[in-house]
Design a protein around this motif. Structure first.
Motif, PDB file in Angstrom:
ATOM      1  N   ARG A  13      -8.357  -2.450 -14.720  1.00 15.20           N
ATOM      2  CA  ARG A  13      -7.048  -3.015 -15.090  1.00 15.20           C
ATOM      3  C   ARG A  13      -6.262  -3.406 -13.830  1.00 15.20           C
ATOM      4  O   ARG A  13      -5.625  -4.457 -13.785  1.00 15.20           O
ATOM      5  CB  ARG A  13      -6.251  -2.008 -15.922  1.00 15.20           C
ATOM      6  CG  ARG A  13      -6.709  -1.914 -17.352  1.00 15.20           C
ATOM      7  CD  ARG A  13      -5.748  -1.044 -18.191  1.00 15.20           C
ATOM      8  NE  ARG A  13      -6.287  -0.863 -19.517  1.00 15.20           N
ATOM      9  CZ  ARG A  13      -7.111   0.122 -19.892  1.00 15.20           C
ATOM     10  NH1 ARG A  13      -7.476   1.043 -19.007  1.00 15.20           N
ATOM     11  NH2 ARG A  13      -7.566   0.193 -21.115  1.00 15.20           N
ATOM     12  N   ARG A  55      -4.646 -11.509 -11.278  1.00 16.06           N
ATOM     13  CA  ARG A  55      -3.834 -12.226 -12.268  1.00 16.06           C
ATOM     14  C   ARG A  55      -4.668 -12.674 -13.456  1.00 16.06           C
ATOM     15  O   ARG A  55      -4.568 -13.807 -13.913  1.00 16.06           O
ATOM     16  CB  ARG A  55      -3.097 -13.384 -11.618  1.00 16.06           C
ATOM     17  CG  ARG A  55      -2.133 -12.930 -10.563  1.00 16.06           C
ATOM     18  CD  ARG A  55      -1.371 -14.060  -9.963  1.00 16.06           C
ATOM     19  NE  ARG A  55      -0.456 -13.525  -8.956  1.00 16.06           N
ATOM     20  CZ  ARG A  55       0.282 -14.240  -8.173  1.00 16.06           C
ATOM     21  NH1 ARG A  55       0.244 -15.549  -8.262  1.00 16.06           N
ATOM     22  NH2 ARG A  55       1.085 -13.684  -7.294  1.00 16.06           N
ATOM     23  N   GLN A 100      -5.565 -11.565 -17.295  1.00 14.72           N
ATOM     24  CA  GLN A 100      -5.151 -10.701 -18.401  1.00 14.72           C
ATOM     25  C   GLN A 100      -6.407 -10.236 -19.144  1.00 14.72           C
ATOM     26  O   GLN A 100      -7.177 -11.050 -19.651  1.00 14.72           O
ATOM     27  CB  GLN A 100      -4.219 -11.460 -19.344  1.00 14.72           C
ATOM     28  CG  GLN A 100      -3.604 -10.594 -20.403  1.00 14.72           C
ATOM     29  CD  GLN A 100      -2.583 -11.365 -21.229  1.00 14.72           C
ATOM     30  OE1 GLN A 100      -2.477 -12.586 -21.120  1.00 14.72           O
ATOM     31  NE2 GLN A 100      -1.848 -10.651 -22.036  1.00 14.72           N
TER      32      GLN A 100
END
Length: 99
Positions: free
Chosen positions: A10, A17, A19
């Motif tokens: 994560r 950058r 997700q």
């Protein structure tokens, strides 16, 4: 013990950058852990007494020797030129100065 954790994945996603959803984090955790394990295995095998190689087989230069041969004169070089001046090829300007 695994070096790659979901929290690390994560964090890397945030740094990159990207997700990531929970499924992607789980999948990437396993894949990255396998990559790190394989790199560790290669590092165990690599020893200082083995010479580094860039190619698995010996290579040699396949080009011929660079030897001076018969040269063309300036007149021979320019004989088929569409335009010449002062012993040089004459071409149109490419920067728009003479158009």
């Amino acid at each position: 013990m695994s070096e790659i954790t979901p929290e690390l994945v994560r964090h890397l996603g945030v740094l990159a950058r990207i997700q990531l959803n929970d499924e992607e984090v789980e999948q990437l955790t396993g894949q990255l852990d396998a990559i790190v394990d394989n790199i560790a295995k290669v590092s165990e095998v690599a020893t200082a007494d083995i010479e580094a190689t860039s190619h698995p087989i010996p290579m040699q230069n396949v080009f011929r020797a660079d030897e001076v041969g018969d040269l063309l004169t300036s007149a021979q070089v320019l004989q088929n030129a569409p335009d010449s001046a002062d012993g040089r090829f004459r071409v149109t300007a490419i920067l728009g100065e003479e158009q």
